[in-house]
Write an enzyme that holds these catalytic residues in place. Structure first.
Site, PDB file in Angstrom:
ATOM      1  N   ARG A 238      43.238  62.099  40.184  1.00  0.00           N
ATOM      2  CA  ARG A 238      42.513  61.970  39.037  1.00  0.00           C
ATOM      3  C   ARG A 238      43.613  63.013  37.975  1.00  0.00           C
ATOM      4  NH1 ARG A 238      45.430  57.175  40.392  1.00  0.00           N
ATOM      5  NH2 ARG A 238      43.554  55.586  42.280  1.00  0.00           N
TER       6      ARG A 238
ATOM      7  N   LYS B 132      43.989  62.962  48.436  1.00  0.00           N
ATOM      8  CA  LYS B 132      43.067  61.951  48.566  1.00  0.00           C
ATOM      9  C   LYS B 132      44.234  60.876  48.006  1.00  0.00           C
ATOM     10  CE  LYS B 132      38.704  60.645  46.889  1.00  0.00           C
ATOM     11  NZ  LYS B 132      38.415  59.093  46.517  1.00  0.00           N
TER      12      LYS B 132
ATOM     13  N   GLU C 181      40.423  53.161  36.532  1.00  0.00           N
ATOM     14  CA  GLU C 181      41.111  54.337  37.847  1.00  0.00           C
ATOM     15  C   GLU C 181      42.217  55.106  36.854  1.00  0.00           C
ATOM     16  OE1 GLU C 181      43.610  52.316  40.567  1.00  0.00           O
ATOM     17  OE2 GLU C 181      41.644  51.348  40.689  1.00  0.00           O
TER      18      GLU C 181
ATOM     19  N   SER D 221      36.041  46.695  36.935  1.00  0.00           N
ATOM     20  CA  SER D 221      37.157  47.016  38.031  1.00  0.00           C
ATOM     21  C   SER D 221      36.701  45.605  38.581  1.00  0.00           C
ATOM     22  CB  SER D 221      37.207  47.984  39.134  1.00  0.00           C
ATOM     23  OG  SER D 221      37.077  49.307  38.300  1.00  0.00           O
TER      24      SER D 221
ATOM     25  N   ARG E 146      27.189  60.601  44.679  1.00  0.00           N
ATOM     26  CA  ARG E 146      27.362  59.128  44.454  1.00  0.00           C
ATOM     27  C   ARG E 146      26.780  57.638  44.784  1.00  0.00           C
ATOM     28  NH1 ARG E 146      34.047  58.809  45.125  1.00  0.00           N
ATOM     29  NH2 ARG E 146      34.167  57.346  43.424  1.00  0.00           N
TER      30      ARG E 146
END
Length: 454
Positions: free
Chosen positions: A414, A439, A342, A219, A144
């Site tokens: 998710r 999480k 998200e 975001s 990431r």
């Protein structure tokens, strides 16, 4: 023998037998809890966080700050119940964390897990510590992007060893202070790069001026959340929406106040439960839904209404609540989710059950989240019989009759909740590693079963 018996990690997603009618109390916001922990740790006096989220991401944040010398005391009122003592449960109604700032110091090791907030928010804090702070985490955390924070901190005077990767693992050699000043970053892959610098900026000698110089900044509600929370603890912030330059944020050097903060419910984690009402034509009530919030999850009211439901904010003796009602019909949607990326997995799951196609746009950055969410959603929905194609910046979803099968999650919370939504309407869906929901949403399987009346 069933596949779930052969592979115990597979969880049979419950099939809804009728319209869902439930009230679901959603635990505290991960985004608010972890920002509040950082700000309280940097304050000039102790503060309180009430009804914080206890999940993997927030416990990693708490443990990391404690490793750097911050005191965090947990208390639970004896008159309340809820949660468990296994370190995974949601905060009980009376739970509070007292955060006691102290001199940040190393040596210490921070386990970020796969938490974007931990891996990005804490390196600036570590630069203020006295001594080396090593950052490590799950294998996915190495993939990431972290270059925006690393490069910016070096510009501001920090010394960081990352072997030139721009990612984990790495060591921040804290010098007890950071000069700060102006910095240019490309935050188009994650708005958390901006939030990370702003949260610690009041402690920098010159504060900070963050100038975003890349493509579209995703975001934005999360950056607004950061700014609002900074101001709530006494920081002076100049931002684009209050007359500042476009894509430029300035935070002045100042002391931060200790506050007594009650954490809002996590509205993004309310998504699967609201989706259940939409998918089954039922009704779900979420208590304590705030009238005003910077959480991206608040956009669900508009998005899910456009997809066929209706919602109402009602006043109760204990505050406001959101009542969401499905109509029995799910409509496709064409929507830009750039500010609320998200929410994409849950919206994609509902769209796969709709009566018309959907196009989800503005979310190319999801390829760099807990997993490549666009590729994962495409593969998993299609393996259940769906028709999903990736676009340059999103997904195009053409509803098809779906069938049972294994829905893989790629250690992404998710993805697990998205598969569960599909399982409400499609028999024999098996969710791989539903435990990954811990999480941010502890006890999800139990909450899901209780919503369905089990």
């Amino acid at each position: 023998m069933t596949e779930s018996a052969v592979h115990p990690a597979l969880w049979p997603a419950p099939l809804a037998t009728g319209a869902v009618e439930a009230t679901v109390t959603v635990p505290g916001s991960k985004s608010v809890t972890n920002r509040a922990l950082v700000l309280a740790a940097l304050a000039a006096e102790p503060g309180w966080l009430r009804r914080p989220l206890r999940s993997r991401d927030t416990l990693l944040m708490s443990a990391a700050l404690q490793a750097m010398g911050v005191g965090i005391e947990e208390t639970v009122s004896s008159s309340t119940t809820g949660g468990t003592d296994d370190g995974k449960a949601v905060a009980a109604a009376g739970e509070a964390w007292r955060v006691i700032p102290s001199g940040l110091h190393g040596p210490a090791t921070v386990d970020v897990g796969n938490a974007g907030t931990v891996m990005r928010f804490l390196p600036p804090v570590a630069a203020l510590a006295d001594g080396p702070i090593r950052f490590d985490g799950d294998p996915r955390s190495y993939e990431r992007p972290l270059h925006g924070v690393i490069d910016a901190l070096r510009t501001l005077g920090a010394r960081i060893d990352d072997d030139g990767r721009g990612s984990l693992p790495m060591t921040v050699h804290g010098g007890g202070a950071l000069e700060g000043g102006p910095v240019r970053i490309d935050a188009s892959s994650s708005s958390q790069f901006v939030s990370a610098l702003l949260l610690s900026a009041p402690r920098f000698n010159q504060g900070v001026e963050v100038r975003h110089v890349g493509g579209r900044l995703p975001s934005m509600p999360h950056i607004r959340m950061t700014v609002d929370m900074l101001r709530a603890v006494g920081a002076q912030v100049d931002e684009p929406e209050t007359g500042g330059e476009p894509d430029v944020w300035r935070v002045s050097h100042s002391a931060l106040l200790g506050r007594d903060l009650t954490i809002e419910p996590d509205l993004s984690n309310a998504q699967p439960f609201l989706a259940a009402a939409l998918v089954t034509g039922g009704r779900v009530t979420i208590p304590d839904w705030p009238e005003r919030t910077t959480q991206p999850g608040d956009a669900l009211r508009e998005i899910f209404t456009e997809m066929g439901g209706s919602c109402e904010l009602t006043t109760t003796p204990n505050g406001t609540a959101l009542v969401f009602t499905g109509s029995g019909r799910i409509r496709g949607i064409d929507v830009d989710l750039g500010e609320v990326g998200e929410l994409t997995p849950g919206i994609a799951a509902v769209a796969a059950l709709a009566d018309s196609p959907s196009t989800l746009r503005g979310v190319a950055h999801l390829r760099l989240h807990e997993t490549d969410r666009l590729a994962a959603l495409t593969k998993e929905i299609n393996e259940l019989g769906g028709d999903v194609t990736e676009t340059e910046d999103g997904l195009h979803i053409r509803p098809r009759p779906l069938h049972g099968g294994v829905f893989r999650t790629y250690d992404d919370h998710r993805m697990a909740t998205a598969g569960s939504v599909i399982g409400l309407a499609v028999p024999d869906v098996q969710i791989e590693n539903v435990a990954t929901t811990a999480k941010t949403l502890p006890d999800f399987p139990q909450m899901w079963a209780e919503m369905l009346g089990a």
